[in-house]
Design an enzyme around this catalytic site. Structure first.
Site, PDB file in Angstrom:
ATOM      1  N   ARG A  62       0.827  -1.218   0.000  1.00  0.00           N
ATOM      2  CA  ARG A  62       0.000   0.000   0.000  1.00  0.00           C
ATOM      3  C   ARG A  62       0.854   1.259   0.000  1.00  0.00           C
ATOM      4  NH1 ARG A  62      -2.195  -3.580   3.083  1.00  0.00           N
ATOM      5  NH2 ARG A  62      -1.302  -2.595   4.904  1.00  0.00           N
ATOM      6  N   GLU A  99       6.669 -10.903  15.173  1.00  0.00           N
ATOM      7  CA  GLU A  99       6.325 -11.460  16.482  1.00  0.00           C
ATOM      8  C   GLU A  99       6.965 -12.861  16.635  1.00  0.00           C
ATOM      9  OE1 GLU A  99       2.199 -11.143  17.125  1.00  0.00           O
ATOM     10  OE2 GLU A  99       2.346 -11.548  19.273  1.00  0.00           O
TER      11      GLU A  99
HETATM   12  P1  AMP Z   1       5.196  -2.694  10.939  1.00  0.00           P
HETATM   13  O1  AMP Z   1       4.659  -3.490  12.069  1.00  0.00           O
HETATM   14  O2  AMP Z   1       5.266  -1.197  11.251  1.00  0.00           O
HETATM   15  O3  AMP Z   1       6.500  -3.223  10.417  1.00  0.00           O
HETATM   16  O4  AMP Z   1       4.121  -2.835   9.780  1.00  0.00           O
HETATM   17  C1  AMP Z   1       4.231  -3.816   8.817  1.00  0.00           C
HETATM   18  C2  AMP Z   1       3.421  -3.517   7.578  1.00  0.00           C
HETATM   19  O5  AMP Z   1       2.089  -3.952   7.800  1.00  0.00           O
HETATM   20  C3  AMP Z   1       3.361  -2.065   7.141  1.00  0.00           C
HETATM   21  O6  AMP Z   1       3.554  -2.011   5.724  1.00  0.00           O
HETATM   22  C4  AMP Z   1       1.970  -1.609   7.507  1.00  0.00           C
HETATM   23  O7  AMP Z   1       1.441  -0.806   6.474  1.00  0.00           O
HETATM   24  C5  AMP Z   1       1.173  -2.902   7.630  1.00  0.00           C
HETATM   25  N1  AMP Z   1       0.279  -2.894   8.779  1.00  0.00           N
HETATM   26  C6  AMP Z   1       0.615  -3.261  10.029  1.00  0.00           C
HETATM   27  N2  AMP Z   1      -0.442  -3.173  10.846  1.00  0.00           N
HETATM   28  C7  AMP Z   1      -1.482  -2.728  10.089  1.00  0.00           C
HETATM   29  C8  AMP Z   1      -2.859  -2.429  10.365  1.00  0.00           C
HETATM   30  N3  AMP Z   1      -3.388  -2.544  11.598  1.00  0.00           N
HETATM   31  N4  AMP Z   1      -3.623  -2.001   9.337  1.00  0.00           N
HETATM   32  C9  AMP Z   1      -3.112  -1.869   8.099  1.00  0.00           C
HETATM   33  N5  AMP Z   1      -1.834  -2.140   7.778  1.00  0.00           N
HETATM   34  C10 AMP Z   1      -1.011  -2.569   8.758  1.00  0.00           C
END
Ligand code: AMP
Length: 175
Positions: A62, A99
């Site tokens: 996205r 995780e």
């Molecule tokens: P991160 O945990 O910051 O490394 O996020 C990992 C990826 O997953 C990123 O590209 C975020 O855009 C996506 N992501 C994580 N959590 C969400 C959520 N609750 N809703 C939408 N996208 C998410």
């Protein structure tokens, strides 16, 4: 309604997607509205106008959507960072913790040149692991991360503490 409130109202939270316990932030209603789309890109670009950004690096998948519009608005090029095995040319890689276990993101080895000024973009920052690994990729080729740009910060997860000090951080909305 102010721009931020209108944008916030267009984010849909989908419970338990793609797995139980995740509150997924669905940005498709925002993307579908041309007025909100224009406002979002303008607000994301605003802190970085005049900062000499050469490339916007967008994180799969996205981060490609608003990231490429952001690049256009800033007069910069766009570089995709993808999950492993998706990019066709020679790549460099960075691992980040999940995780359970770890994952890898990749970027084309020649996507950036030494000293280029880079803005990293994704739609959501959650734990911050992906965005931190993206800094690692950009640094490997000797380019400079000037800032981070997110549409939504999941502030309870405090992902921004994983990001390097001294790099600008902007998130339009908190959730
Ligand atoms: P991160 O945990 O910051 O490394 O996020 C990992 C990826 O997953 C990123 O590209 C975020 O855009 C996506 N992501 C994580 N959590 C969400 C959520 N609750 N809703 C939408 N996208 C998410």
């Amino acid at each position: 309604m102010g721009a931020a409130r209108s944008l916030q109202a267009a984010i849909r939270t989908i419970p338990d997607f793609p797995e139980p316990g995740i509150q997924f932030k669905d940005i498709t209603p925002l993307l579908a509205d041309p007025v909100l789309l224009e406002a979002a890109v303008g607000c994301l670009a605003e802190p970085y106008v005049g900062q000499g950004i050469d490339k916007v690096v967008g994180i799969e998948s996205r981060g490609f959507i608003l990231g490429s519009m952001l690049a256009l608005r800033l007069g910069a090029g766009f570089v995709p960072v993808r999950k492993k095995g998706k990019l066709p040319h020679k790549t460099i890689r960075a691992a980040y913790g999940l995780e359970y276990g770890s994952d890898v993101i990749e970027m084309h080895v020649d996507a950036l040149t030494l000293g280029e000024r880079v803005l990293i973009h994704d739609d959501v920052i959650a734990t911050g692991g992906t965005a931190a690994a993206c800094f690692d990729l950009v640094s490997q080729v000797g380019a400079t991360v000037v800032g981070y740009s997110f549409l939504i910060e999941l502030s309870l997860l405090n992902g921004r503490v994983k990001l390097p000090d001294g790099v600008a951080f902007n998130a339009l909305l908190e959730a």
